[in-house]
Design an enzyme around this catalytic site. Structure first.
Site, PDB file in Angstrom:
ATOM      1  N   ASP A  54       0.858  -1.185   0.000  1.00  0.00           N
ATOM      2  CA  ASP A  54       0.000   0.000   0.000  1.00  0.00           C
ATOM      3  C   ASP A  54       0.892   1.231   0.000  1.00  0.00           C
ATOM      4  OD1 ASP A  54      -3.093   0.708   0.602  1.00  0.00           O
ATOM      5  OD2 ASP A  54      -1.809   2.195   1.581  1.00  0.00           O
ATOM      6  N   ASP A  87       3.245   1.777  -4.577  1.00  0.00           N
ATOM      7  CA  ASP A  87       2.315   2.514  -5.428  1.00  0.00           C
ATOM      8  C   ASP A  87       2.137   1.650  -6.674  1.00  0.00           C
ATOM      9  OD1 ASP A  87       1.081   4.096  -7.345  1.00  0.00           O
ATOM     10  OD2 ASP A  87       2.213   5.903  -6.839  1.00  0.00           O
ATOM     11  N   TYR A 116     -13.458   7.397 -12.412  1.00  0.00           N
ATOM     12  CA  TYR A 116     -13.692   6.253 -11.523  1.00  0.00           C
ATOM     13  C   TYR A 116     -14.586   5.228 -12.202  1.00  0.00           C
ATOM     14  CZ  TYR A 116     -15.150   3.648  -7.356  1.00  0.00           C
ATOM     15  OH  TYR A 116     -15.416   2.660  -6.446  1.00  0.00           O
ATOM     16  N   LYS A 142     -13.468   1.386 -13.401  1.00  0.00           N
ATOM     17  CA  LYS A 142     -14.101   0.216 -12.798  1.00  0.00           C
ATOM     18  C   LYS A 142     -14.733  -0.678 -13.869  1.00  0.00           C
ATOM     19  CE  LYS A 142     -13.068   0.865  -8.502  1.00  0.00           C
ATOM     20  NZ  LYS A 142     -12.187  -0.092  -7.784  1.00  0.00           N
ATOM     21  N   THR A 154     -16.964   0.933   5.854  1.00  0.00           N
ATOM     22  CA  THR A 154     -15.605   0.907   6.382  1.00  0.00           C
ATOM     23  C   THR A 154     -15.443   2.102   7.325  1.00  0.00           C
ATOM     24  OG1 THR A 154     -14.788   2.268   4.571  1.00  0.00           O
ATOM     25  CG2 THR A 154     -14.748  -0.131   4.256  1.00  0.00           C
TER      26      THR A 154
END
Length: 254
Positions: free
Chosen positions: A36, A62, A160, A164, A195
């Protein structure tokens, strides 16, 4: 969960969904190698796996940087000798980047490119470097994280949504091209999952509006996603390939 013991799973990305998946994988005896951009995020995922009975190591990665992706894969192979699975869960979710993702007329092309670099090219890179190792040892499983935005689109998030949807096509490519070599690839498309980040960033009225159009009686929890990811990475899912699973309380039905 059965079918996970001694498997070595690469995680591209940390956060709540990764932590939930690591908990189920660890309970099944798996090892996770977590990358991460935030070291503490990677370490928390590894800790969840270890606390559940598994093992793992964390590394700063990354996924838009091929050299960093390769370093993570080399670390996994050097430490454990094999790779059995890949969980792609990273996404370009930095608040500044999210705000810059608007529509096809107004979006800053730098914001568009950064989202593609992480959300789509990054997944390509993790696949490029993990698949040869899985194929060499007889096969393995890939789980790619998608979104309901891949199907319905988002009026204010063009990059986005496009990435996706692209992940879905990438997943099916891997399933069809490498299935005979023992690789299976599937996508998981979560709905609104509470979350810790979602709880902090999403207003109560927004959450209520989503719940109002959800056939289920509650929002999603990270374990709802984590359990499915663990199943797809286990030997129990050997005949599941090229599918996308919407885990959203019934918002998406097809």
């Amino acid at each position: 969960m059965e079918g996970l013991k001694d498997k070595v799973i690469i995680f591209a990305g940390g956060g709540g969904l990764a932590t939930a998946a690591a908990k189920f994988l660890g309970a099944g005896g798996a090892t996770v190698v977590v990358g991460d951009v935030v070291e503490a995020s990677a370490e928390s995922v590894v800790r969840a796996a270890k606390d559940a009975g598994g093992n793992g190591i964390a590394v700063v990665v990354d996924i838009s940087d091929e050299s960093q992706v390769k370093r993570q894969v080399d670390l996994a192979v050097g430490e454990y000798g094999r790779i059995d699975g890949l969980f792609n869960v990273a996404a370009n979710v930095h608040p500044d980047e999210v705000r810059r993702d608007t529509n096809v007329i107004d979006i800053d092309l730098a914001a568009w490119q950064r989202t593609l670099d992480v959300n789509l090219t990054g997944y390509l890179l993790t696949l490029r470097h993990t698949l040869p190792h899985m194929i060499a040892t007889g096969g393995g499983s890939v789980v790619n994280t998608m979104s309901g935005a891949a199907f319905g689109g988002m009026a204010d998030k063009v990059a986005y949504s496009a990435t996706k949807a692209g992940i879905g096509a990438l997943t099916r490519h891997v399933a069809s091209r490498y299935g005979k070599e023992g690789i299976r690839a599937n996508g998981v498309a979560p709905g609104l999952v509470l979350t810790e980040m979602a709880k902090l960033s999403l207003p109560e009225d927004f959450r209520d509006a989503i719940l109002a159009v959800t056939p289920a009686r509650r929002h999603g929890e990270p374990d709802d996603i984590g359990a499915l990811v663990a199943f797809l990475l286990s030997d129990l899912s050997e005949w599941v390939n090229g599918q996308t699973f919407s885990v959203d309380g019934g918002v998406t039905m097809r």
